[in-house]
Design a protein around this motif. Structure first.
Motif, PDB file in Angstrom:
ATOM      1  N   ASN A 177       3.745   1.657  15.436  1.00 49.41           N
ATOM      2  CA  ASN A 177       3.476   3.064  15.224  1.00 49.41           C
ATOM      3  C   ASN A 177       4.133   3.889  16.307  1.00 49.41           C
ATOM      4  O   ASN A 177       4.702   4.943  16.055  1.00 49.41           O
ATOM      5  CB  ASN A 177       1.967   3.324  15.218  1.00 49.41           C
TER       6      ASN A 177
ATOM      7  N   TYR B 297      -4.110   6.230  -3.833  1.00 52.45           N
ATOM      8  CA  TYR B 297      -5.356   5.553  -3.469  1.00 52.45           C
ATOM      9  C   TYR B 297      -5.314   4.052  -3.731  1.00 52.45           C
ATOM     10  O   TYR B 297      -6.029   3.287  -3.124  1.00 52.45           O
ATOM     11  CB  TYR B 297      -6.530   6.170  -4.238  1.00 52.45           C
TER      12      TYR B 297
ATOM     13  N   ASP C  61     -10.421   2.303  -2.484  1.00 56.35           N
ATOM     14  CA  ASP C  61     -10.216   3.545  -1.733  1.00 56.35           C
ATOM     15  C   ASP C  61     -10.348   4.786  -2.599  1.00 56.35           C
ATOM     16  O   ASP C  61     -10.306   5.906  -2.100  1.00 56.35           O
ATOM     17  CB  ASP C  61      -8.806   3.568  -1.111  1.00 56.35           C
TER      18      ASP C  61
ATOM     19  N   ALA D 287      -2.408  12.264  -4.365  1.00 52.32           N
ATOM     20  CA  ALA D 287      -2.477  11.303  -3.272  1.00 52.32           C
ATOM     21  C   ALA D 287      -2.439   9.879  -3.829  1.00 52.32           C
ATOM     22  O   ALA D 287      -2.609   9.640  -5.014  1.00 52.32           O
ATOM     23  CB  ALA D 287      -3.757  11.516  -2.486  1.00 52.32           C
TER      24      ALA D 287
ATOM     25  N   LYS E 241       0.851  -1.205   0.000  1.00 49.75           N
ATOM     26  CA  LYS E 241       0.000   0.000   0.000  1.00 49.75           C
ATOM     27  C   LYS E 241       0.873   1.236   0.000  1.00 49.75           C
ATOM     28  O   LYS E 241       1.376   1.656   1.041  1.00 49.75           O
ATOM     29  CB  LYS E 241      -0.858   0.035   1.274  1.00 49.75           C
TER      30      LYS E 241
ATOM     31  N   ASP F 197       7.689   4.557   2.988  1.00 52.24           N
ATOM     32  CA  ASP F 197       6.583   5.290   2.415  1.00 52.24           C
ATOM     33  C   ASP F 197       5.456   4.392   1.930  1.00 52.24           C
ATOM     34  O   ASP F 197       4.669   4.788   1.097  1.00 52.24           O
ATOM     35  CB  ASP F 197       7.093   6.160   1.251  1.00 52.24           C
ATOM     36  N   CYS F 198       5.452   3.189   2.426  1.00 46.11           N
ATOM     37  CA  CYS F 198       4.335   2.335   2.058  1.00 46.11           C
ATOM     38  C   CYS F 198       4.051   1.386   3.207  1.00 46.11           C
ATOM     39  O   CYS F 198       4.879   1.193   4.089  1.00 46.11           O
ATOM     40  CB  CYS F 198       4.648   1.551   0.785  1.00 46.11           C
ATOM     41  N   ASP F 199       2.863   0.842   3.209  1.00 52.44           N
ATOM     42  CA  ASP F 199       2.580  -0.253   4.131  1.00 52.44           C
ATOM     43  C   ASP F 199       2.866  -1.520   3.367  1.00 52.44           C
ATOM     44  O   ASP F 199       2.273  -1.769   2.317  1.00 52.44           O
ATOM     45  CB  ASP F 199       1.119  -0.217   4.582  1.00 52.44           C
TER      46      ASP F 199
ATOM     47  N   LYS G  19       2.040   5.019   0.189  1.00 48.72           N
ATOM     48  CA  LYS G  19       1.509   6.285   0.711  1.00 48.72           C
ATOM     49  C   LYS G  19       1.854   7.373  -0.302  1.00 48.72           C
ATOM     50  O   LYS G  19       2.717   7.182  -1.155  1.00 48.72           O
ATOM     51  CB  LYS G  19       2.172   6.624   2.052  1.00 48.72           C
ATOM     52  N   SER G  20       1.216   8.521  -0.136  1.00 50.52           N
ATOM     53  CA  SER G  20       1.452   9.595  -1.115  1.00 50.52           C
ATOM     54  C   SER G  20       2.929   9.953  -1.184  1.00 50.52           C
ATOM     55  O   SER G  20       3.457  10.308  -2.234  1.00 50.52           O
ATOM     56  CB  SER G  20       0.652  10.831  -0.721  1.00 50.52           C
ATOM     57  N   ASP G  21       3.593   9.863  -0.030  1.00 53.41           N
ATOM     58  CA  ASP G  21       5.010  10.228   0.022  1.00 53.41           C
ATOM     59  C   ASP G  21       5.850   9.424  -0.956  1.00 53.41           C
ATOM     60  O   ASP G  21       6.863   9.891  -1.455  1.00 53.41           O
ATOM     61  CB  ASP G  21       5.561   9.979   1.433  1.00 53.41           C
TER      62      ASP G  21
ATOM     63  N   TRP H  43      -3.956   0.194  -3.960  1.00 55.46           N
ATOM     64  CA  TRP H  43      -2.989  -0.707  -3.349  1.00 55.46           C
ATOM     65  C   TRP H  43      -3.079  -2.070  -4.008  1.00 55.46           C
ATOM     66  O   TRP H  43      -4.050  -2.380  -4.673  1.00 55.46           O
ATOM     67  CB  TRP H  43      -3.120  -0.766  -1.836  1.00 55.46           C
TER      68      TRP H  43
END
Lengths: 765, 155
Positions: free
Chosen positions: A356, A240, A227, A238, A194, A266-268, A196-198, A242
């Motif tokens: 986290n 969306y 999403d 962004a 997944k 930068d991702c899951d 992320k925008s980063d 994944w």
């Protein structure tokens, strides 16, 4: 932004990484076995390597690579970071720093040294075979061996990286293939990716990552678009989508992770091996974007393998592994892993939460890089503002004697605001002394090597903050002093043992704030000052007469004289006799003081006290012979109005003042500074009782006290030259220049040491 | 490289002429930052006699040199009619107290005559040449030599 600017940023980052690297290694050296420390060290070298690669700095890359490889062995618990290993690594960090400097500034490095270190590093990486490294009992050994080996594959940015000492990869896989025929079919992995925008803002591209992944084996992809918001809510920048990927590969999980190496933050990312119920939950933890924390994988992947071996014994076996690990040699590292393994039992949610939290705590407070010139400019401007505010106050008072209250209130508020602005602006430039202390660690290592002494540097209070201008000027005198401490202060190991001390000498460097100044102490546990020798030397050099009656303290302070060196032979390091007087002068130039105390047989302690900033000063404004002078408030103990009865003549010219039944020499500031030729009558003036660094109090005679004020320090040296007895200048409210008194130099002048002499010394230097 | 050498390659140059007693001197206009009136200075302890003290010039502290005393003439008694030439010498700024600034001269290098060989301290230290302008004799001063404790002196 052109290439050079980017390169400059890279070098700035290199500096930070190098500092991180060194502090990490030093922590390890002190016995810290936190896997996160190892990771931080690894990360530093890795980042340097990555950046250097981008700029084609081949020397740097190849050295960093070997270094990284060895560090990886530590990280994967194949190599115990003992003193020997760390010694090599600290040296390697030095070489890495040298290589970085050379890459930036040109010049050349000691090729032989870096080659030698490369060999040592390679020997460390290869020389320790896997089985000996993991001394843990059987249940831990077998599963550990497997993931440990491929780790470097994951790390190596360049595929060529694999050829350095990681041949066990194939071996351990075969091993497993044999043990577990049921997994002889290609292992399958479920990967959830997944972004992320980063990820996209940093220039990564999901397509390319997926393409790389497909090269590992047979792959099927499912893209989840659930999403995706409706068009009006869509943020074009962004992320969306994944992906859910099933991959069959024999390259192992680490190879999969290596694909995402640069996107990891930068991702899951979840990678899980297909098969076994508990496995997914088990694998959740390492999938969290804990930066580079691959060592965690080692322990956790035990579990999946254990499952395939004997599913029903899963829990029991892991417990056994943990218990075994705890009793093993490398308790600490294993415990870290075990803790993670245990944590994974709590399920994905708990694990994610924990991670986290980890991430949050590891994230540094946000900072910005600002050009130092801009800060300096701001500080100068605020300095002008302070002067201007003082001028304004003064003219209002002069022109408006009855004082309209609203104006006065406004002025007072302005004064407070100005002061606050000034404090805040100064705080921008305040920096911890840590980088300087770290540089000293290197100096100690190098000198210890040359002298054949064994030295440990202990630092305290590295986070003590002081203005950058002070920090910049601190390194040189400190280096001198450290050299002296190791070269002259500490004895050889044989002598130490003979004296009943440990062979390893200790040099301690501490920093702390004390009454508006920073105090830096450097102490060694060496032989202390040999007073007989110092005295003899001073007599030989005509510094003192043979029958001079000196206190121990005075003898100790002789070493600060120019041309004084007690080392029997001049060494390369120190002992040229330019050491301590240069140190003293540069400390004094900073408005600081230096003092030594020594106990024969127990070592010496140098104490430096420096102003926190070179920009402002709280001072007492006084009048001397019609001139306005500023006396630093920090030096003043008390002020008093002498009475005739308290003044006693002492010898031909000296006068003492009795203060509460103790006698203190009176020093006529006007005389010392040549502002007047005759001594002032003490009863007509005011005495400022000052404490000087040499110890002992003096009463400075001034004509009158005008008041107390914060003044902006202006350098006299910038346009003129150093003036003995004067520390700096400032500008007062009326726009005139006032001189700031150098209390210590005035006091030492009163001790008989002529300021003129010092003046000629200063001019000669 | 001295400013003389720098400018010799360029031919024409501008000089600023000033008066001390009955003598006239000049320095390169490029090293002059500004000219201002005399204001009382803060005396410096242990300073050479030709250093009158220091002055605040918009936040910078600059030493004021009595050119008369520096050049070996009798020490000046500064009055409000005296002027201070603020000059840049290398990276330092210094104020030169003179009696008056007379004019700005535009000359070619061939107008500069070598100083007569008189082996005096003054000639060797400060003078870099002499100019004949409308019957006046103006001495070209080497500013770097004027500055106290310049690197050459300290070394």
């Amino acid at each position: 932004m052109d290439m050079n600017e980017i390169k400059e940023i890279f070098f700035q980052e290199c500096e930070e990484q190098l500092a991180e690297l060194e502090s990490g290694l030093l922590r390890l050296n002190d016995g810290d076995r936190d896997p996160e420390t190892v990771n931080a060290v690894f990360r530093a070298v890795h980042s340097i390597k990555g950046g250097a690669g981008a700029f084609g700095l081949d020397d740097l890359v190849s050295f960093a690579h070997v270094f990284e490889t060895t560090l990886d062995c530590v990280r994967s618990n194949k190599l115990e970071p003992n003193q020997e290993v760390l010694k090599v690594m600290l040296k390697s960090a030095d070489v890495l720093a040298d290589l970085t400097n050379v890459a930036r500034d040109g010049g050349s490095v000691d090729q032989a040294r870096s080659k030698q270190l490369i060999r040592e590093l390679e020997a460390l990486a290869n020389g320790t075979p896997l089985p000996t490294a993991s001394a843990a009992p059987a249940p831990a050994v077998a599963p550990k061996a497997k993931p440990a080996a491929p780790a470097p594959v994951a790390e190596a940015a360049a595929p060529a990286a694999n050829d350095q000492g990681f041949t066990p990869v194939a071996f351990s896989f075969d091993d497993f293939g044999g043990d577990e025929p049921e997994v002889s079919e290609l292992p399958a992995y479920d990967i959830i990716f997944k972004p992320k925008s980063d990820l996209y803002t940093k220039g990564n591209e999901a397509t390319l990552l997926l393409r790389d992944l497909s090269r590992l084996g047979e792959m099927s992809i499912h893209c989840d678009m659930s999403d995706l918001p409706s068009l009006d809510q869509l943020d074009p920048e962004a992320a969306y989508f994944w992906w859910k990927i099933s991959l069959k590969t024999d390259k192992g999980e680490d190879a999969i992770r290596s694909v995402f190496e640069f996107a990891e933050w930068d991702c899951d990312l979840e990678v899980s091996k297909v098969g076994g119920e508990g496995v997914v939950a088990e694998s959740d933890l390492p999938m969290q974007p804990v930066p580079f924390d691959l060592s965690a994988l080692d322990a956790e992947s035990d579990a999946p393998l254990g499952v395939t071996e004997e599913e029903e014994n899963l829990v029991a076996q892991r417990d056994e592994a943990i218990a075994a690990a705890e009793t093993a040699n490398n308790v600490v590292q294993m415990a870290g892993n075990a803790a993670r393994a245990a944590a994974s039992d709590k399920g994905a949610a708990a694990a994610a939460a924990q991670n986290n939290a980890q991430q949050a705590s590891s994230a540094a407070a946000p900072t910005i890089r600002v050009d130092l010139d801009r800060v300096d400019r701001l500080i100068n401007l605020v300095g002008e503002l302070v002067i201007n505010q003082a001028m304004l106050s003064q003219s209002v008072i002069e022109n408006d004697a009855n004082g309209t209250s609203s104006i006065n209130m406004g002025l007072e508020e302005l004064q407070q605001l100005t002061r606050e602005i000034q404090d805040s602006v100064m705080a921008i430039r305040a920096q911890p002394v840590k980088p300087v202390f770290q540089r000293m660690a290197r100096t100690v290592r190098e000198i210890a090597d040359i002298t054949g002494k064994s030295v440990r540097l202990v630092t305290e209070g590295e986070n003590t903050e002081v203005d950058k201008t002070v920090i910049d000027k601190l390194a040189e005198p400190l280096t001198h002093m450290i050299r002296n401490a190791v070269d002259h202060g500490l004895e050889t190991p044989e002598k130490r043992l003979a004296a009943g001390k440990s062979a390893e000498g200790t040099v301690k460097l501490t920093a702390k704030h004390r009454s508006g100044r920073i105090v830096i102490e450097l102490s060694d546990d060496g032989a202390g000052i040999n007073r007989e020798k110092v005295r003899q030397k001073a007599i030989d050099n005509d510094l003192i007469t043979a029958d001079a009656n000196l206190s121990d303290e005075e003898i100790d302070n002789l070493i600060f004289h120019a041309g004084f060196s007690t080392a029997d032979k001049v060494s390369d390091l120190s002992g040229r006799g330019v050491g301590m007087d240069v140190v003293k002068r540069s400390i004094q130039a900073l408005g600081g003081r230096i003092n030594i105390s020594s106990k024969p047989g127990h070592g010496s302690t140098f104490t430096m006290s420096l102003p926190l900033t070179l920009a402002v000063l709280d001072g007492m404004v006084v009048t001397v012979a019609g001139q306005t002078l500023v006396v630093p408030l920090t030096a003043i103990v008390e002020t008093l109005q002498p009475e005739a009865a308290a003044i006693h003549s002492f010898g031909a010219t000296q006068r003492l003042i009795s203060i509460r039944n103790s006698f203190c020499p009176l020093v006529d500031v006007g005389r010392i500074l040549n502002f007047r030729s005759t001594q002032a009558n003490p009863v007509e003036g005011v005495a400022l009782l000052v404490e000087s660094e040499g110890g002992g109090q003096r009463a400075l005679m001034v004509d009158a006290i005008q008041g107390q004020r914060q003044v902006v320090i202006k350098s006299l040296e910038a346009n003129y030259t150093h003036v003995p007895g004067i520390a700096a200048a400032t500008i007062l409210g009326d726009g005139r220049v006032a001189l700031i008194l150098d209390v210590d130099s005035v006091v030492s002048a009163s001790r008989g040491q002529s300021l003129q002499l010092e003046a000629s010394l200063a001019a000669a230097g | 490289m001295t400013y003389l050498a720098q400018n010799l390659t360029h031919g024409g140059r501008e000089l600023i002429a000033f008066r001390i007693g009955d003598q006239e001197f000049c320095v390169n206009v490029m090293s002059v930052r500004e000219i201002r009136g005399w204001t009382p200075v803060t005396p410096m302890p242990h300073a050479p006699s030709y250093v009158l003290g220091v002055l605040n010039l918009r936040g910078a502290v600059l030493p004021i040199i009595d050119m008369s005393a520096r050049l070996g003439l009798k020490p000046a008694e500064p009055t409000v009619r005296h002027v201070i030439i603020v000059a840049q010498v290398k990276n330092r700024i210094v104020g030169l107290l003179v009696e008056a600034v007379s004019d700005i001269l535009t000359i070619n290098d061939e107008h500069i005559q070598p100083t007569p060989d008189m082996s005096s301290e003054f000639e060797r230290t400060f003078a870099r040449g002499i100019l004949a302008i409308e019957g006046r004799m103006i001495c070209l001063i080497e500013l770097e030599a004027v500055f106290p404790h310049s690197e050459s002196e300290a070394a």
